[in-house]
Every structure is written in C-alpha cells, then in structure tokens.
Scaffold this motif. Structure first.
Motif, short mmCIF file in Angstrom:
data_model
loop_
_atom_site.label_atom_id
_atom_site.label_comp_id
_atom_site.label_asym_id
_atom_site.label_seq_id
_atom_site.Cartn_x
_atom_site.Cartn_y
_atom_site.Cartn_z
N ASP A 78 0.84 -1.21 0.00
CA ASP A 78 0.00 0.00 0.00
C ASP A 78 0.88 1.26 0.00
OD1 ASP A 78 0.80 0.50 2.59
OD2 ASP A 78 -1.10 -0.07 3.52
N ALA A 79 0.22 2.41 -0.01
CA ALA A 79 0.96 3.67 -0.15
C ALA A 79 1.90 3.92 1.03
CB ALA A 79 -0.03 4.82 -0.29
N GLU A 80 1.59 3.31 2.19
CA GLU A 80 2.47 3.47 3.38
C GLU A 80 3.61 2.46 3.36
OE1 GLU A 80 -1.15 3.68 4.26
OE2 GLU A 80 -0.62 5.76 3.80
N PRO A 83 3.20 -4.34 3.17
CA PRO A 83 2.84 -5.42 2.26
C PRO A 83 1.52 -6.08 2.70
CG PRO A 83 5.02 -5.78 3.24
CD PRO A 83 4.37 -4.66 3.99
N MET A 84 0.79 -6.61 1.72
CA MET A 84 -0.50 -7.23 2.02
C MET A 84 -0.65 -8.51 1.20
SD MET A 84 -3.02 -3.93 1.75
CE MET A 84 -2.44 -3.43 0.14
N LEU A 85 -1.36 -9.46 1.80
CA LEU A 85 -1.70 -10.70 1.09
C LEU A 85 -3.20 -10.72 0.86
CD1 LEU A 85 0.46 -13.17 3.18
CD2 LEU A 85 0.81 -12.64 0.76
N PRO A 129 5.25 -1.56 -6.94
CA PRO A 129 4.23 -0.70 -6.35
C PRO A 129 3.12 -0.29 -7.32
CG PRO A 129 6.23 0.55 -6.84
CD PRO A 129 6.50 -0.84 -7.26
N MET A 130 3.29 -0.52 -8.63
CA MET A 130 2.30 -0.05 -9.61
C MET A 130 1.01 -0.85 -9.49
SD MET A 130 5.57 -0.27 -10.66
CE MET A 130 5.97 -1.36 -12.00
N VAL A 335 -8.51 -2.41 -4.12
CA VAL A 335 -8.41 -2.97 -2.76
C VAL A 335 -7.00 -3.55 -2.56
CG1 VAL A 335 -9.26 -4.78 -1.22
CG2 VAL A 335 -10.88 -3.41 -2.54
N ARG A 336 -6.50 -4.22 -3.60
CA ARG A 336 -5.18 -4.83 -3.50
C ARG A 336 -4.07 -3.79 -3.34
NH1 ARG A 336 -6.25 -9.26 -7.72
NH2 ARG A 336 -6.40 -11.13 -6.45
#
Ligand SMILES: Cc1ncc(COP(=O)(O)O)c(C=O)c1O
Length: 352
Positions: A78-80, A83-85, A129-130, A335-336
C-alpha cells in the motif's frame, strides 16, 4: 500454534538490478524461499533461506508419478509501504483440498500463512508498487522420496518462491472452446491444483494459439457442451442483467478470485447465479443480444475481458462494452493496492 521459522538471509540482494517497468514474465525470482520437509509423518524444519538449486534424486516420485500440487497468489504493497496478502487462508485451504485428492499430506494452514508472511516481509523491496502489478507467490508441494512403485510417497517438500509480475493481459482476449481435448471429468483431478492438469492443457493451448486464440475454454468431457473454465481462470457471463458462472461440480478449480467476484457483485446487489451453463446458451444469448459481458477471473490474470469465443466453425461475439466487469477489475486492483477500502475484509496486512 507458534512456529519457529529459522531465517537465513543472503548477503546482497539482487533487487537493485530489477527494472520494475520491464519485468520479464515468470523469469525473475526473489532472493529467498520458504522451505519445509515432510519426514516420518510430520512437517519439520520450516525455514527461509537463499533461493538456490535443490538437489533431486532421479527417482524422486514427483518426477514419475506426478504427486505435485501448487498454489498461486499475490502480495501487494500500500501507499504506506505495508505489504498485504489477498485471502491467504483460502489458498492454504485449497492446497489441502488438492493434497487430499492426490494422496499427499496436509500442510498446516497456520504455518502456510506464517511462512508467506515471513517470506514477503523479507522480500518487501521486490513488490512492484504499480497498480495491477504484484509479487506473485508460488507455494507448492511435491514428493521427493526416491522410490519406484505406485504408492503415496512418505517424503515431501513444501516450498514458497516469489516472482515480481506485471499485469498479464491488458487487452480483451479470444477463447477457443475445445471440442476434442478435455481438461477434467467428474471423479478426476479437475478441482485439484495438480501439476498434471496443467501438463495436459499445454498441447491444446498451443493448438488454440496457432488458430489465433489466447486461451482454451474447457467444456465438459461427456457432451462438450457445459462450460467449465479457462486455462488459468474461472469464467463469468452477464446475460440479461444477471451474472452466471459454472457451479463447482468437482471438475473446476475453486477459484479465489471467482469467490471474491461473487461476493463483490452480490455486495453491489447484482444477481449472481452459480449453475451449469452450456455453450449453446451463450450462442443464443449472443444472437439475441442478451450476452452483455464476459470475463475470466484468476490470480495471475486478474479480471480479463473476453472479446470473442471460437466454437467449431462459428465465432461467438461478446459485447464490446464491459462496464460492470471494469468495475470488478478496478475494485480488485483498488483494494489490493490499498487505494480502495477493503470493505469485504480480504486483505491481510504484514506489519512486522
Ligand atoms: C485452472 C484454473 N482455474 C481457475 C483459476 C483461478 O483461481 P484463483 O482465482 O484462485 O487464482 C486458476 C488459477 O489459479 C487456474 O489455474
């Protein structure tokens, strides 16, 4: 359960040599892998270590009898910079569904998620990040016991590797409805994510590409009439305002994107029906103008609009406009990437 995952880091990361605007598809791998061994009836020694070649005995059972299953998922950032799954617990559960069908041991679902988190946290710099790009994660399990003979192996490896990826299809695609070869039959291995299913699809996919199509649309094995799924995607049609996707009948993959699309559309008050659907019905809907949209849904490809379906000597035209499919695509990507609110609670943030 608390798992003790040992971490051995490389000295210098290769990430500095990666051009994020030009990532060669499926060919670039990150610095580390997660790995765990199955011995004497238990998974032991979970660890993250530098990605390197693994010595394989020529009699390793996966090479001969095909006990090999895998998963496909993505990590985003995300912008901060967190990382996310995307719904990793669903992949953990599906791996074990595949393991059941292929006579392989379950992998502990909490260790699956923990291993992913450790690996992704370590490889954070590799996550493109794109929007639409991601770090593709490939968990897999295979029989590495050296043995000649037909029985379940007693020694396996579970590994997760990671590969940065750009969006796969950016254009509308053309499908070829296959009427000679089949992917899966009732009672077969269709709903397992088993390596052999993909091996059997390679030649028909090559033939479809020679005819000018992007992917095979698989039909049922008995009548070549009921629609199953596409190469690496589940399929959705919008007919007369209603979304229809083939039901999970044992021969198609329980797609996690499919599940998420159903949840999203229903949350927006669209009617979604899971039921058997025939190619004849699609031909009729195209002819009478009620075939409004069609798209494929899968982790690797995201949401891919379908332009046309070749079937026998005809070509089924799907409408050129896909407003609702586009909303689905934008929502999943939004969302991702953390740009849209995760109202359906899909994302697992990795904070450590
Ligand atoms: C045969 C097949 N169907 C459907 C899918 C879509 O599943 P998912 O949305 O979980 O990626 C995939 C990709 O994993 C696949 O290989």
């Amino acid at each position: 359960m608390e798992h003790n995952i040992e971490i051995k880091k490389i000295e210098t990361s290769k990430v500095t040599s990666l051009d994020f605007d030009n990532i060669p598809l499926g060919k670039t791998f990150t610095d580390h892998m997660f790995i765990c061994d199955y011995e004497d009836g238990a998974w032991v020694n979970p660890r993250v270590e530098p990605l390197e070649l693994i010595p394989t005995h020529p009699a390793a059972m996966a090479l001969h009898y095909g006990q090999a299953i895998f998963e496909g998922m993505k990590a985003t950032i995300d912008a901060e910079g967190i990382p996310m799954l995307f719904r990793p617990e669903k992949n953990a559960a599906r791996l074990n569904l595949s393991a059941d069908r292929m006579g392989m041991p379950h992998f502990p679902e909490d260790l699956f998620v923990e291993g992913l988190k450790k690996l992704v946290a370590l490889e954070k710099a590799w996550i493109p990040p794109m929007e639409g790009s991601a770090l593709y994660l490939r968990p897999f399990m295979y029989a590495d016991e050296p043995f000649i003979g037909m029985r379940a192996a007693t020694h396996y490896k579970f590994i997760i590797i990671a590969s940065p990826s750009s969006p796969l299809y950016t254009k509308r695609i053309k499908l070829y409805a296959e009427t000679k070869y089949i992917r899966a039959v009732e009672g077969g291995t269709g709903e397992a994510k088993a390596a052999g299913n993909y091996a059997a699809a390679i030649r028909p996919t090559e033939l479809a590409k020679e005819k000018g199509y992007d992917q095979v649309l698989w039909l049922d094995a008995k009548e070549f009439n009921y629609i199953q799924e596409v190469g690496t995607m589940n399929i959705f049609f919008k007919i007369n305002g209603e979304f229809i996707t083939p039901s999970l009948d044992g021969s198609i993959l329980h797609g996690i994107t499919r599940l998420s699309v159903i949840e999203l559309l229903r949350s927006k008050n669209y009617k979604v029906t899971e039921r058997p659907i025939t190619i004849e019905e699609i031909i009729q809907a195209s002819k009478n103008g009620t075939l409004e949209e069609a798209f494929g849904a899968g982790t690797a490809v995201g949401i891919t609009m379908i332009q046309e379906i070749g079937y026998k000597d005809t070509s089924i035209h799907v409408s050129d406009e896909s407003p609702v499919s586009q909303m689905v695509l934008d929502t999943l990507d939004g969302v991702r990437s953390g740009k849209m609110e995760d109202t359906l609670n899909w994302m697992l943030k990795i904070n450590d």
